[in-house]
Write a protein that holds these residues in place. Structure first.
Motif, short mmCIF file in Angstrom:
data_model
loop_
_atom_site.label_atom_id
_atom_site.label_comp_id
_atom_site.label_asym_id
_atom_site.label_seq_id
_atom_site.Cartn_x
_atom_site.Cartn_y
_atom_site.Cartn_z
N ASP A 1 21.16 18.66 32.87
CA ASP A 1 20.12 18.21 33.80
C ASP A 1 18.72 18.62 33.36
OD1 ASP A 1 22.03 17.07 35.40
OD2 ASP A 1 22.19 18.79 36.75
N CYS A 2 18.61 19.50 32.37
CA CYS A 2 17.30 19.97 31.91
C CYS A 2 16.60 18.98 30.99
CB CYS A 2 17.44 21.30 31.18
SG CYS A 2 18.14 22.64 32.16
N PHE A 3 17.37 18.17 30.27
CA PHE A 3 16.80 17.36 29.20
C PHE A 3 16.05 16.15 29.76
CE2 PHE A 3 20.77 19.21 27.27
CZ PHE A 3 20.10 20.23 26.63
N ASP A 4 15.00 15.74 29.08
CA ASP A 4 14.15 14.65 29.55
C ASP A 4 14.82 13.29 29.41
OD1 ASP A 4 11.54 16.05 30.19
OD2 ASP A 4 11.86 16.72 28.13
N PRO B 1 10.56 26.11 30.35
CA PRO B 1 10.25 26.06 31.79
C PRO B 1 10.41 27.41 32.48
CG PRO B 1 11.56 24.16 31.16
CD PRO B 1 11.55 25.08 29.97
N ARG B 2 11.36 28.21 32.06
CA ARG B 2 11.54 29.53 32.66
C ARG B 2 10.40 30.48 32.27
NH1 ARG B 2 17.10 32.06 31.72
NH2 ARG B 2 16.52 33.21 33.62
N LEU C 1 23.59 22.47 30.31
CA LEU C 1 22.14 22.31 30.42
C LEU C 1 21.73 20.85 30.59
CD1 LEU C 1 20.98 24.76 27.58
CD2 LEU C 1 21.44 25.27 29.98
N HIS D 1 24.20 15.98 27.13
CA HIS D 1 23.91 15.68 28.53
C HIS D 1 25.05 16.11 29.45
CE1 HIS D 1 22.27 13.66 32.02
NE2 HIS D 1 23.35 12.92 32.14
N CYS E 1 21.49 29.64 21.32
CA CYS E 1 21.36 28.26 21.81
C CYS E 1 22.63 27.45 21.57
CB CYS E 1 20.16 27.59 21.15
SG CYS E 1 18.57 28.40 21.51
N SER F 1 12.41 16.66 25.31
CA SER F 1 13.67 16.60 24.58
C SER F 1 14.38 15.28 24.82
CB SER F 1 14.59 17.76 25.01
OG SER F 1 14.85 17.67 26.41
N SER G 1 13.61 22.47 26.89
CA SER G 1 13.99 22.04 28.23
C SER G 1 14.63 23.11 29.10
CB SER G 1 14.94 20.85 28.13
OG SER G 1 14.27 19.74 27.57
N HIS G 2 14.96 24.27 28.54
CA HIS G 2 15.56 25.33 29.35
C HIS G 2 14.75 26.62 29.31
CE1 HIS G 2 18.56 27.80 31.31
NE2 HIS G 2 18.63 28.59 30.26
#
Length: 335
Positions: free
Chosen positions: A32-35, A289-290, A30, A26, A257, A19, A285-286
């Motif tokens: 800290d999840c994004f690339d 991964p879960r 969320l 940012h 979302c 992402s 990104s959220h």
């Protein structure tokens, strides 16, 4: 194949995703999840539209790197955005020598592209596909509402178009399986307010969810979460009311979302987030991964899209909507 439900028995999996987002995304819960992120929202480009294309390029390149793959291994790109004729995707993916399917599902495009890519992979036509989508607040405002310089006041029901792009690599085997999908049916209930897309899309989401549970024979208890794409606070509330009226209560496991990506208390985003990039970056990104770790075993991901155009808005037409459903699970928890 059950009636109306696609079952990917040949195998389809989201092997990795990436992402790219803007400043407000940012800074949200969320963040800290994004690339990747850019605090200017321009990603080094001189127009908002070019910035959106650059987000797609960056997200796709990052997804390829995560998959330890190169573009020669990807046999088809399924991509779309909110701009006229999907130019954000066409320009953003122009440098890749890959067969390209341009899609317009409005804000449901992430779910639509994943579903169609999974069909091709599961059927054995190709071994590796990619689904890519994006949106940009500034380019969307210019096209659908008013340029930012105009300074128009936003309605309390208005949503903030997410500046973001998500990219997914789909193969037949992987930890996160695409086990089922249900294409949406276009629904229109007389809503013609472009500042209240949640109300326009909620009936389409209700239609797809009710159809899925009716055909599959399953119940909300079979899932850890039911996530809609971008109904926001207004549309999410309407969806739950519509389903309750039909005897279906999803509130214990439901989220959207567009409600997750921003902080309603700290960020002035009114009814929440929207746009093609909204569900794409939250899933990439959220949620994904879960699912990979097993923190989420099995979810329903429902992309919701308001199928309007600048011309239809100007002519006062009601807004048709669609909701595409994809069932995702950790490989250990397949039906």
């Amino acid at each position: 194949m059950k009636k109306e439900i696609l079952e990917f028995r040949g195998g389809a999996a989201l092997v990795c995703a990436a992402s790219a987002v803007g400043k407000y995304e940012h800074e949200g819960p969320l963040g800290d999840c994004f690339d990747l992120h850019d605090s200017t929202d321009k990603f080094g480009m001189n127009t908002w539209e070019r910035a959106e294309s650059e987000m797609q390029r960056l997200a796709f390149n990052t997804a390829l790197a995560k998959a330890s793959a190169n573009e020669r291994e990807v046999e088809a790109l399924f991509a779309g955005d909110l701009l006229n004729q999907c130019v954000g995707s066409a320009y953003g993916l122009l440098d890749f020598d890959i067969p390209y399917f341009g899609l317009y599902g409005a804000c449901s495009t992430a779910a639509e592209s994943i579903m169609l890519a999974s069909v091709f992979v599961s059927a054995g036509y190709i071994s590796t596909a990619a689904a890519v989508t994006s949106s940009h607040f500034c380019s969307a405002e210019r096209q659908y509402r008013t340029p930012l310089e105009y300074g128009a006041q936003r309605s309390p029901t208005a949503q903030w178009t997410v500046t973001g792009a998500g990219a997914f690599i789909i193969r037949s085997e992987g930890r996160v399986r695409v086990v089922e999908a249900m294409p949406g049916i276009v629904v229109e209930k007389g809503i013609n307010d472009a500042s209240n897309m949640g109300a326009a899309m909620a009936p389409a989401a209700a239609s797809t969810i009710l159809r899925y549970f009716s055909v599959s024979g399953r119940s909300p208890e079979d899932f850890d979460g039911i996530y809609t794409g971008d109904l926001g606070f207004e549309g999410g509330s309407i969806l739950c009311e519509l389903l309750l009226a039909e005897g279906l209560d999803i509130r214990a496991i439901y989220n959207d979302c567009g409600m997750m990506i921003y902080s309603r208390e700290k960020q002035d985003m009114h009814a929440g987030g929207s746009g093609c990039g909204c569900s794409a970056v939250v899933l990439a990104s959220h949620l994904l991964p879960r699912l990979e770790t097993g923190a989420l075993r099995r979810i329903l991901f429902i992309g919701t899209g308001a199928m309007m155009s600048p011309s239809s808005i100007q002519q006062g037409e009601a807004i048709p909507a669609v909701a595409h459903l994809v069932c995702l699970c950790n490989e250990k928890y397949r039906f």
